[in-house]
Write a protein that holds these residues in place. Structure first.
Motif, PDB file in Angstrom:
ATOM      1  N   LEU A   1      47.961  44.383  34.205  1.00 34.26           N
ATOM      2  CA  LEU A   1      46.948  44.997  33.346  1.00 34.26           C
ATOM      3  C   LEU A   1      45.643  45.228  34.099  1.00 34.26           C
ATOM      4  CD1 LEU A   1      47.537  43.098  29.984  1.00 34.26           C
ATOM      5  CD2 LEU A   1      48.007  45.512  30.463  1.00 34.26           C
ATOM      6  N   VAL A   2      45.253  44.270  34.919  1.00 33.76           N
ATOM      7  CA  VAL A   2      44.036  44.450  35.711  1.00 33.76           C
ATOM      8  C   VAL A   2      44.232  45.586  36.715  1.00 33.76           C
ATOM      9  CG1 VAL A   2      42.429  43.372  37.328  1.00 33.76           C
ATOM     10  CG2 VAL A   2      43.365  42.034  35.432  1.00 33.76           C
ATOM     11  N   ILE A   3      45.397  45.602  37.369  1.00 36.38           N
ATOM     12  CA  ILE A   3      45.696  46.669  38.334  1.00 36.38           C
ATOM     13  C   ILE A   3      45.644  48.034  37.661  1.00 36.38           C
ATOM     14  CG2 ILE A   3      47.570  47.674  39.718  1.00 36.38           C
ATOM     15  CD1 ILE A   3      48.391  44.773  40.407  1.00 36.38           C
ATOM     16  N   ALA A   4      46.134  48.107  36.424  1.00 36.86           N
ATOM     17  CA  ALA A   4      46.162  49.384  35.710  1.00 36.86           C
ATOM     18  C   ALA A   4      44.771  49.905  35.393  1.00 36.86           C
ATOM     19  CB  ALA A   4      46.970  49.235  34.419  1.00 36.86           C
ATOM     20  N   PHE A   5      43.804  49.007  35.223  1.00 40.15           N
ATOM     21  CA  PHE A   5      42.458  49.423  34.833  1.00 40.15           C
ATOM     22  C   PHE A   5      41.531  49.677  36.018  1.00 40.15           C
ATOM     23  CE2 PHE A   5      43.635  47.864  30.631  1.00 40.15           C
ATOM     24  CZ  PHE A   5      42.966  48.744  29.803  1.00 40.15           C
ATOM     25  N   ILE A   6      41.847  49.127  37.177  1.00 42.00           N
ATOM     26  CA  ILE A   6      40.935  49.288  38.309  1.00 42.00           C
ATOM     27  C   ILE A   6      41.299  50.521  39.141  1.00 42.00           C
ATOM     28  CG2 ILE A   6      40.439  46.827  38.434  1.00 42.00           C
ATOM     29  CD1 ILE A   6      42.362  46.583  40.765  1.00 42.00           C
TER      30      ILE A   6
ATOM     31  N   ALA B   1      57.109  44.362  29.911  1.00 46.94           N
ATOM     32  CA  ALA B   1      57.542  45.584  30.585  1.00 46.94           C
ATOM     33  C   ALA B   1      56.494  46.678  30.477  1.00 46.94           C
ATOM     34  CB  ALA B   1      58.871  46.070  29.999  1.00 46.94           C
ATOM     35  N   PHE B   2      55.824  46.772  29.339  1.00 44.61           N
ATOM     36  CA  PHE B   2      54.781  47.776  29.140  1.00 44.61           C
ATOM     37  C   PHE B   2      53.647  47.587  30.144  1.00 44.61           C
ATOM     38  CE2 PHE B   2      50.870  49.246  26.960  1.00 44.61           C
ATOM     39  CZ  PHE B   2      51.200  50.583  26.795  1.00 44.61           C
TER      40      PHE B   2
ATOM     41  N   THR C   1      47.802  54.555  37.081  1.00 46.71           N
ATOM     42  CA  THR C   1      46.688  53.741  36.615  1.00 46.71           C
ATOM     43  C   THR C   1      46.111  54.412  35.384  1.00 46.71           C
ATOM     44  OG1 THR C   1      44.841  54.808  37.738  1.00 46.71           O
ATOM     45  CG2 THR C   1      46.143  53.247  39.041  1.00 46.71           C
ATOM     46  N   LEU C   2      45.307  53.659  34.638  1.00 43.77           N
ATOM     47  CA  LEU C   2      44.689  54.226  33.454  1.00 43.77           C
ATOM     48  C   LEU C   2      43.585  55.218  33.793  1.00 43.77           C
ATOM     49  CD1 LEU C   2      44.560  51.183  31.040  1.00 43.77           C
ATOM     50  CD2 LEU C   2      46.290  52.945  31.274  1.00 43.77           C
ATOM     51  N   LEU C   3      43.281  55.346  35.090  1.00 42.21           N
ATOM     52  CA  LEU C   3      42.322  56.352  35.520  1.00 42.21           C
ATOM     53  C   LEU C   3      42.975  57.725  35.648  1.00 42.21           C
ATOM     54  CD1 LEU C   3      40.415  54.319  38.272  1.00 42.21           C
ATOM     55  CD2 LEU C   3      39.652  54.789  35.938  1.00 42.21           C
TER      56      LEU C   3
ATOM     57  N   LEU D   1      40.426  44.390  44.819  1.00 44.43           N
ATOM     58  CA  LEU D   1      41.214  43.386  44.095  1.00 44.43           C
ATOM     59  C   LEU D   1      42.693  43.752  43.997  1.00 44.43           C
ATOM     60  CD1 LEU D   1      39.006  42.259  41.065  1.00 44.43           C
ATOM     61  CD2 LEU D   1      39.752  40.874  43.007  1.00 44.43           C
ATOM     62  N   ARG D   2      43.005  45.017  44.250  1.00 44.01           N
ATOM     63  CA  ARG D   2      44.382  45.476  44.052  1.00 44.01           C
ATOM     64  C   ARG D   2      45.375  44.729  44.954  1.00 44.01           C
ATOM     65  NH1 ARG D   2      46.464  50.108  41.688  1.00 44.01           N
ATOM     66  NH2 ARG D   2      48.580  50.622  42.323  1.00 44.01           N
ATOM     67  N   THR D   3      45.014  44.526  46.207  1.00 45.88           N
ATOM     68  CA  THR D   3      45.926  43.847  47.139  1.00 45.88           C
ATOM     69  C   THR D   3      46.197  42.396  46.743  1.00 45.88           C
ATOM     70  OG1 THR D   3      45.328  45.302  48.968  1.00 45.88           O
ATOM     71  CG2 THR D   3      46.289  43.165  49.533  1.00 45.88           C
ATOM     72  N   PRO D   4      45.163  41.568  46.488  1.00 53.13           N
ATOM     73  CA  PRO D   4      45.456  40.189  46.080  1.00 53.13           C
ATOM     74  C   PRO D   4      46.184  40.091  44.744  1.00 53.13           C
ATOM     75  CG  PRO D   4      43.094  40.623  45.965  1.00 53.13           C
ATOM     76  CD  PRO D   4      43.713  41.759  46.703  1.00 53.13           C
ATOM     77  N   LEU D   5      45.894  41.020  43.830  1.00 57.97           N
ATOM     78  CA  LEU D   5      46.603  40.999  42.546  1.00 57.97           C
ATOM     79  C   LEU D   5      48.072  41.358  42.722  1.00 57.97           C
ATOM     80  CD1 LEU D   5      43.944  42.661  40.217  1.00 57.97           C
ATOM     81  CD2 LEU D   5      44.821  40.327  40.025  1.00 57.97           C
ATOM     82  N   THR D   6      48.340  42.316  43.590  1.00 57.43           N
ATOM     83  CA  THR D   6      49.729  42.669  43.885  1.00 57.43           C
ATOM     84  C   THR D   6      50.446  41.504  44.546  1.00 57.43           C
ATOM     85  OG1 THR D   6      49.243  45.034  44.091  1.00 57.43           O
ATOM     86  CG2 THR D   6      51.224  44.227  45.199  1.00 57.43           C
TER      87      THR D   6
END
Length: 218
Positions: free
Chosen positions: A118-123, A56-57, A14-16, A129-134
């Motif tokens: 992208l949202v997953i990478a920032f949170i 891909a990025f 993640t970006l964290l 939200l990670r589970t529903p986004l996945t």
């Protein structure tokens, strides 16, 4: 691949995170190699290669399992696109060897998944939200893979089981007609979606159960 501030390692970038050299090489190197190979294999034109790099990025930013899922979709779809090329050339007026998809086709297949990544990478790794986004990411690529497998096998495989009928009327229609379904195409569609779910499950570190993967894939 650990989320900073989390209680446990969930196997994701993640970006964290404080990025290491290996993580930077993964995030920047894999998309570049991905786009280069796709272009050299004539799976995409140059605009599709640029679009593919961006897709891909975003997947690499989210984590290895997301990129692995994208890679499985791309490789399997490329193989099936090339399968039965002689028959497809006869059936399709605008047939292109290898597919040679452009940026618009790439984004139609990849934009939704990229937004999720992208949202997953920032949170935070444990954000609710990670589970529903996945789940949305897996379901999206399951649909894309199922659709591609269905259309490519339906065109390539001759025989009575490949003869399509319109889903709205049940009447037989020409191969390649929008809204046409066949036994071969339907089975291929289910297998494509299932394989996407199983690919993510196999490459993740326990954030999705086997039953969940099968359910999302189908």
């Amino acid at each position: 691949w650990g989320g900073a501030g989390g209680d446990e390692d969930d196997g994701s970038i993640t970006l964290l995170d404080s990025a290491s050299w290996s993580q930077l090489a993964f995030v920047w190197g894999v998309p570049t190699l991905f786009a280069y190979v796709a272009y050299r294999k004539r799976s995409v034109d140059w605009t599709g290669a640029v679009g593919g790099w961006l897709v891909a990025f975003s997947c690499c930013l989210a984590g290895f399992q997301y990129m692995a899922t994208l890679l499985f979709f791309f490789v399997s779809s490329t193989i099936l696109t090339r399968y039965g090329s002689k028959r497809k050339r006869k059936l399709e007026d605008n047939y292109k060897e290898g597919g040679q998809r452009n940026w618009l086709q790439v984004f139609c297949n990849g934009l939704t998944g990229s937004v999720c990544c992208l949202v997953i990478a920032f949170i935070h790794p444990h954000h609710p939200l990670r589970t529903p986004l996945t789940a949305a990411f897996i379901a999206h690529y399951a649909c894309c893979c199922g659709d591609t497998w269905a259309s490519e096998t339906g065109l390539a495989v001759p025989g009575a089981l490949s003869k399509p009928v319109l889903i709205t009327t049940g009447r037989q229609c020409p191969v390649g007609t929008n809204g046409g379904i066949s036994v071969v195409g339907t089975v291929a569609s289910a297998l494509g979606g299932l394989c996407i779910g199983l690919c993510y499950w196999a490459c993740s570190s326990g954030d999705l159960t086997f039953v969940g993967a099968v359910g999302l894939g189908l």
